[in-house]
Each structure stands twice: as structure tokens, then as C-alpha cells.
Design an enzyme around this catalytic site. Structure first.
Site, PDB file in Angstrom:
ATOM      1  N   ASP A  35      11.912 -18.798  23.054  1.00  0.00           N
ATOM      2  CA  ASP A  35      11.261 -17.551  22.635  1.00  0.00           C
ATOM      3  C   ASP A  35       9.750 -17.786  22.585  1.00  0.00           C
ATOM      4  OD1 ASP A  35      12.522 -14.854  20.990  1.00  0.00           O
ATOM      5  OD2 ASP A  35      10.357 -15.246  20.852  1.00  0.00           O
ATOM      6  N   LYS A 208      25.570   0.397  31.657  1.00  0.00           N
ATOM      7  CA  LYS A 208      24.975   0.407  30.303  1.00  0.00           C
ATOM      8  C   LYS A 208      24.148   1.671  30.099  1.00  0.00           C
ATOM      9  CE  LYS A 208      23.489  -1.014  26.333  1.00  0.00           C
ATOM     10  NZ  LYS A 208      22.631  -2.183  26.162  1.00  0.00           N
ATOM     11  N   ASN A 212      24.981   4.586  27.078  1.00  0.00           N
ATOM     12  CA  ASN A 212      24.076   4.990  25.988  1.00  0.00           C
ATOM     13  C   ASN A 212      23.525   6.387  26.171  1.00  0.00           C
ATOM     14  OD1 ASN A 212      24.689   2.668  24.746  1.00  0.00           O
ATOM     15  ND2 ASN A 212      22.712   1.671  25.049  1.00  0.00           N
ATOM     16  N   CYS A 263      18.384   1.043  21.618  1.00  0.00           N
ATOM     17  CA  CYS A 263      19.217   1.412  22.785  1.00  0.00           C
ATOM     18  C   CYS A 263      19.217   2.910  23.054  1.00  0.00           C
ATOM     19  CB  CYS A 263      20.658   0.970  22.541  1.00  0.00           C
ATOM     20  SG  CYS A 263      20.874  -0.747  22.254  1.00  0.00           S
ATOM     21  N   LYS A 328      19.807   2.590  11.121  1.00  0.00           N
ATOM     22  CA  LYS A 328      21.198   2.897  10.769  1.00  0.00           C
ATOM     23  C   LYS A 328      21.613   2.072   9.562  1.00  0.00           C
ATOM     24  CE  LYS A 328      23.942   0.108  14.026  1.00  0.00           C
ATOM     25  NZ  LYS A 328      24.972   0.181  15.077  1.00  0.00           N
ATOM     26  N   ARG A 408      21.473  12.248   6.528  1.00  0.00           N
ATOM     27  CA  ARG A 408      22.648  11.600   7.133  1.00  0.00           C
ATOM     28  C   ARG A 408      23.948  12.173   6.569  1.00  0.00           C
ATOM     29  NH1 ARG A 408      20.854   9.990  11.742  1.00  0.00           N
ATOM     30  NH2 ARG A 408      19.000   8.704  11.587  1.00  0.00           N
TER      31      ARG A 408
HETATM   32  N1  SAJ Z   1      23.488   8.563  15.304  1.00  0.00           N
HETATM   33  C1  SAJ Z   1      23.625   9.902  15.001  1.00  0.00           C
HETATM   34  N2  SAJ Z   1      24.846  10.485  15.136  1.00  0.00           N
HETATM   35  C2  SAJ Z   1      25.939   9.780  15.584  1.00  0.00           C
HETATM   36  C3  SAJ Z   1      25.765   8.421  15.898  1.00  0.00           C
HETATM   37  C4  SAJ Z   1      24.541   7.824  15.750  1.00  0.00           C
HETATM   38  O1  SAJ Z   1      22.663  10.573  14.601  1.00  0.00           O
HETATM   39  O2  SAJ Z   1      27.022  10.348  15.675  1.00  0.00           O
HETATM   40  C5  SAJ Z   1      22.167   7.934  15.177  1.00  0.00           C
HETATM   41  C6  SAJ Z   1      22.165   6.757  14.227  1.00  0.00           C
HETATM   42  O3  SAJ Z   1      21.847   7.162  12.927  1.00  0.00           O
HETATM   43  C7  SAJ Z   1      21.062   5.858  14.819  1.00  0.00           C
HETATM   44  C8  SAJ Z   1      21.125   6.158  16.304  1.00  0.00           C
HETATM   45  O4  SAJ Z   1      21.825   7.409  16.444  1.00  0.00           O
HETATM   46  O5  SAJ Z   1      19.782   6.247  14.332  1.00  0.00           O
HETATM   47  C9  SAJ Z   1      21.840   5.088  17.120  1.00  0.00           C
HETATM   48  O6  SAJ Z   1      23.050   4.854  16.433  1.00  0.00           O
HETATM   49  P1  SAJ Z   1      24.220   3.969  17.144  1.00  0.00           P
HETATM   50  O7  SAJ Z   1      25.406   4.014  16.235  1.00  0.00           O
HETATM   51  O8  SAJ Z   1      24.399   4.402  18.529  1.00  0.00           O
HETATM   52  O9  SAJ Z   1      23.657   2.512  17.012  1.00  0.00           O
HETATM   53  P2  SAJ Z   1      23.007   1.551  18.076  1.00  0.00           P
HETATM   54  O10 SAJ Z   1      21.683   1.994  18.507  1.00  0.00           O
HETATM   55  O11 SAJ Z   1      23.113   0.211  17.461  1.00  0.00           O
HETATM   56  O12 SAJ Z   1      23.968   1.678  19.329  1.00  0.00           O
HETATM   57  C10 SAJ Z   1      24.805   0.621  19.650  1.00  0.00           C
HETATM   58  C11 SAJ Z   1      24.832   0.690  21.130  1.00  0.00           C
HETATM   59  N3  SAJ Z   1      25.335  -0.557  21.642  1.00  0.00           N
HETATM   60  C12 SAJ Z   1      24.737  -1.049  22.742  1.00  0.00           C
HETATM   61  O13 SAJ Z   1      23.839  -0.499  23.316  1.00  0.00           O
HETATM   62  C13 SAJ Z   1      25.231  -2.351  23.209  1.00  0.00           C
HETATM   63  C14 SAJ Z   1      25.713   1.843  21.612  1.00  0.00           C
HETATM   64  O14 SAJ Z   1      26.051   1.644  22.999  1.00  0.00           O
HETATM   65  C15 SAJ Z   1      26.992   1.968  20.849  1.00  0.00           C
HETATM   66  O15 SAJ Z   1      27.648   3.180  21.266  1.00  0.00           O
HETATM   67  C16 SAJ Z   1      26.681   2.070  19.375  1.00  0.00           C
HETATM   68  O16 SAJ Z   1      26.044   0.826  19.013  1.00  0.00           O
HETATM   69  C17 SAJ Z   1      27.944   2.265  18.575  1.00  0.00           C
HETATM   70  O17 SAJ Z   1      28.918   2.845  19.129  1.00  0.00           O
HETATM   71  O18 SAJ Z   1      27.911   1.941  17.384  1.00  0.00           O
END
Ligand code: SAJ
Length: 428
Positions: A35, A208, A212, A263, A328, A408
């Protein structure tokens, strides 16, 4: 298990690279972490995780894994895996500078016959149009001949207790068959998930991005429904619970004050920009979803402003507290967090803003919940940390809070019905 004691280097020791490096080390590979951040390298070598993650901390303590800032160890490595960030610039165009820097640093030391894997999320075409030329120019070697190149997009989900770097299914793609077999064999040796072979690099890059983008448009869909239902007096959360009873063709997503993380709010821009440049195609739907989600912080602050105006109050000099900086629940990652947009919008409207997040004290205005709430008349919950979900009406009454905007929908609105607190959720 790796019987040949192959040497693996992981470049980029963040949420993606560090868990991967620790897993490869545990599975028997001689693993080096690289890193550019000396502070992060020193922390890791002192067995302190550079970010809040219990599992990573435990793994680090029992691992003999070491980190360095030096790239020359690549010359001894059979596999080098790039796990550096792929953010967007302020104008939402892809920022591939970290990937470019990693490729240039690696290319000077590529070992003949080695495999270079990209895990960082990129749009289709980046491997062939940027990474391979960079690796070849600076090494004098030929991809697919002298060394091999593959893409295995990361699927780390911070805070997820079920899916992790060891058990999640993966997709892999390469320039040609040897590279594809090598990358398939590597991930098969360290993970228990299914490894799905794609036909080429572009398909692996595209998987990917659409995963997303799919999530971002679904969140935008339910955010739009929530904004509409808040005007129609329909509780969107109850409606989602009803829709979930249909066991097929409905995938619940939930409205909120915005979309954060490294992401979901980022990846769609990589496809939007690539398609526009490469083929002139306008991803109108992906762009609209991004605009809807980017507007949720303002919608959330406006909910508060409309509520206080109904009481003859104005935002100027009105003290409020934002609960939650992380993007989150129950993690310390605040990249692209909507909390920052909420704070900016609230200050723009004239509010005096304090903030508190137990997982992100370094970005909070106060280090305790009580201090942050001192003198506040309203609260906006921006992150559904368990600590905030468990706060009761009596707690808020005791703190003289008169308005709660639940960004939320994590509190039980029924419990606030018989109090003088004005409770508003997103779409409820
Ligand atoms: N969020 C909402 N409503 C939802 C789900 C999420 O407002 O129904 C918001 C969350 O509060 C957050 C953002 O969206 O601010 C992203 O939330 P996330 O649950 O998608 O979390 P991430 O960003 O960690 O997404 C990861 C991603 N994983 C990868 O990219 C490898 C995503 O592909 C997954 O779908 C997600 O986790 C998951 O399913 O938890």
C-alpha cells in the site's frame, strides 16, 4: 489449499484488499500486502486494522501477514492482485488514477509467467484499453503470452455477517484460456463460493457494473415512490411489507435519505461515461436514478423545513443534530455518505448543525450523543446504527427534541403518535 507455496501480492489494503490478503495468507500462500499509505502499512504490521472491522482485526492478530510500501517484491510473485479504489471525480467522471498508478508500479517488476488480477470495479474495456497497455509498455512483456491478466470484480459487503471474501460467489474473466484457468484455480483454492467463468474481460467487468446499477435503480425506484406517497399520506414501508408477500418478481428495497458507499453511487457513472464515450449511447435511466438518489439529502432536509414552518418556525439559527455519518449501519465507512450532503444542505438553509456517529467520531462535531444533542430542537437520523434505532420517545423528550426526521425509517413511528414530537419518515 496451495501446496506449491506460491507468492501472492495484494496491492491496496483497504476494505477489499486486506481481507483478501489475509485469506490468501491463511490458505497457504506466501502473501505480501502493498500500500502507498505508510501509516496504514505500519498499523497493519502492528496488527491493527486500519478500518473498523472485527473479523479483519481478529484475522490480522492471528496472521503472520506483513505489509510494505515497496513494489519490488512483485518480482518474486506468481500472482499480483490490484485492489485499489475506483472512485469518481467531483464531475462524476471515473477516476482511474489509483489503478493507473498501481499498474505502472507493478509493471516494472512483473515476473514472467505471473498472473495479474484486477479486483477493483471498472467499466468494460478498462482492462484491455488501459491496464494491458500500461503493463506491457513498462515491462516489455506481452499480455497473454509472457504474463497473464484477469478480472475478478470484488464483492465485499461491509458489515455483512453472512457473505464474506471466503464464501461469496465470484466471476472471473481473462484475455485467453491460460489466464482464465489460472484465475479460476486461484479463487477456487481460497474461496468456498462458486467461481463462474466469463467469456472475456469485458463480460467480467460488466457483471459488477450491472449488479450495482441494478441496486441503484431499485433504490431510486422506491425513493420516488416514497416521495409520492409522502404527499398521498400512504406509508411506503407498510406497502413494501405487503408487496414482499409476493414470493416472486418483487425485490424489496427501502427508501432513505440518500445512497452512499464506494460502490452503489459510483459504479453506474463508470458505465454511463463509458457508453457515452465509446458508442454515444445515453444511459437515461441510470442517470435519472442517480439524480433521484442524489436528491434525497435535500428532500430529507426539506421535510424538516416544511415541518418547522408549519409551526411558524424558520431554519435560521435553528439548532439540529444529524445522527449518523457512516453510509450504512454499524460500520465506520463514510465514503460518499449522504450525511455530508444533508449537513451541507441544512447549513445552506440556515440551520446550526451538530453531528454524531459512534463509528465515525473523527467526522462528528461531538464525541458523545448527549453533547451533540445539547441545545438541538430537531434530529435527522441519517444512518440506522443500532444505537440510534434503540432510542425511545422518552429519550428525545428528555433532550427537548420536537422534530425527528427519520432518514432510514429505523424508528417505530407508532411510538411517537402520543407524544408532542413531530415524526416524519421517508415516505411515511
Ligand atoms: N440503501 C438504500 N435503500 C436500500 C439499500 C441501500 O437507501 O434498499 C442505501 C444504504 O443506506 C447505503 C447505500 O444505499 O447508503 C448502499 O447500500 P448497500 O447496502 O448497497 O451497501 P454497499 O454499498 O456496501 O453495497 C454492497 C455492494 N457490494 C459490492 O459492490 C461488492 C452491493 O453490490 C451489494 O448489493 C450490497 O453491498 C448489499 O447487497 O448489501
Amino acid at each position: 489449499m496451495n501446496n506449491k507455496k506460491e507468492h501472492v501480492a495484494v496491492i491496496g489494503l483497504g476494505y477489499v484488499g486486506l481481507p483478501l490478503a489475509l485469506l490468501a495468507s491463511r490458505k497457504g500462500y506466501i502473501t505480501y500486502g502493498i500500500d502507498i499509505d505508510t501509516q496504514k502499512v505500519n498499523k497493519i504490521n502492528n496488527k491493527i486494522s486500519p478500518f473498523f472491522d472485527d473479523e479483519v482485526q481478529k484475522e490480522l492478530e492471528r496472521s503472520n501477514f506483513t505489509a510494505t510500501t515497496e513494489f519490488n517484491i512483485i518480482k518474486d510473485c506468481d500472482i499480483a492482485i490490484i485492489c485499489v479504489p475506483t472512485p469518481v471525480n467531483t464531475d462524476k467522471t471515473p477516476n482511474l488514477k489509483p489503478v493507473e498508478g498501481a499498474c505502472i508500479s507493478i509493471s516494472k517488476h512483473i515476473k514472467k509467467g505471473s498472473l495479474i488480477i484486477l479486483e477493483s470495479t471498472v467499466n468494460p474495456g478498462v482492462c484491455e484499453n488501459m491496464i494491458i497497455p500500461l503493463l506491457e509498455e513498462n515491462s516489455g512483456l506481452k499480455a497473454g503470452v509472457d504474463f497473464y491478466i484477469a478480472h475478478c470484480p470484488e464483492r465485499i459487503n461491509p458489515g455483512d455477517n453472512k457473505w464474506n471474501v471466503e464464501n461469496i460467489n465470484r466471476v472471473v474473466g481473462s484475455l485467453e484460456k491460460t489466464g482464465l484457468d489460472m484465475v479460476y484455480n486461484f479463487y477456487s483454492s481460497i474461496t468456498t463460493g462458486n467461481i463462474h467463468k466469463m467469456n472475456n474481460l469485458k463480460e467480467a467487468e460488466a457483471v459488477k457494473i450491472i449488479e450495482n446499477s441494478f441496486r441503484d435503480i431499485n433504490i431510486a425506484f422506491i425513493n420516488e415512490i416514497a416521495m409520492s406517497f409522502s404527499l398521498l399520506g400512504i406509508d411506503v414501508v407498510n406497502v413494501i411489507e405487503g408487496a414482499k408477500t409476493k414470493p416472486f418478481s418483487f425485490l424489496a428495497h427501502y427508501p432513505g435519505c440518500g445512497v452512499g458507499g464506494h460502490c452503489i453511487p459510483v459504479d453506474p457513472y463508470y458505465l454511463i461515461e463509458y457508453a457515452k464515450k465509446e458508442s454515444g449511447f445515453e444511459h437515461a435511466f441510470l442517470s435519472l436514478a442517480r439524480n433521484i438518489n442524489n436528491n434525497m439529502p435535500k428532500f430529507t432536509v426539506d421535510l424538516l423545513s416544511n415541518s418547522i414552518k408549519e409551526k411558524g418556525l424558520i431554519p435560521k439559527d435553528f439548532k439540529i443534530t444529524i445522527l449518523g455519518i457512516a453510509y450504512k449501519a454499524n460500520i465506520g465507512d463514510f465514503r460518499e455518505s449522504p450525511s455530508f450532503a444533508i449537513i451541507e444542505e441544512a447549513e445552506k438553509q440556515g440551520y446550526i448543525v451538530s453531528s454524531f456517529d459512534p463509528f465515525v467520531l473523527e467526522k462528528s462535531t461531538h464525541t458523545t450523543l448527549e453533547e451533540a444533542l445539547e441545545g438541538s430542537r430537531a434530529v435527522i437520523i441519517a444512518t440506522n446504527h443500532t444505537l440510534f434505532k434503540n432510542l425511545t420517545p422518552d429519550f428525545f423528550i428528555e433532550k427537548n427534541i420536537s422534530f425527528i426526521i427519520d432518514g432510514r425509517n429505523c424508528l417505530d413511528k407508532e411510538k411517537f403518535k402520543d407524544t408532542n414530537i413531530i415524526y416524519k419518515g421517508i415516505g411515511r
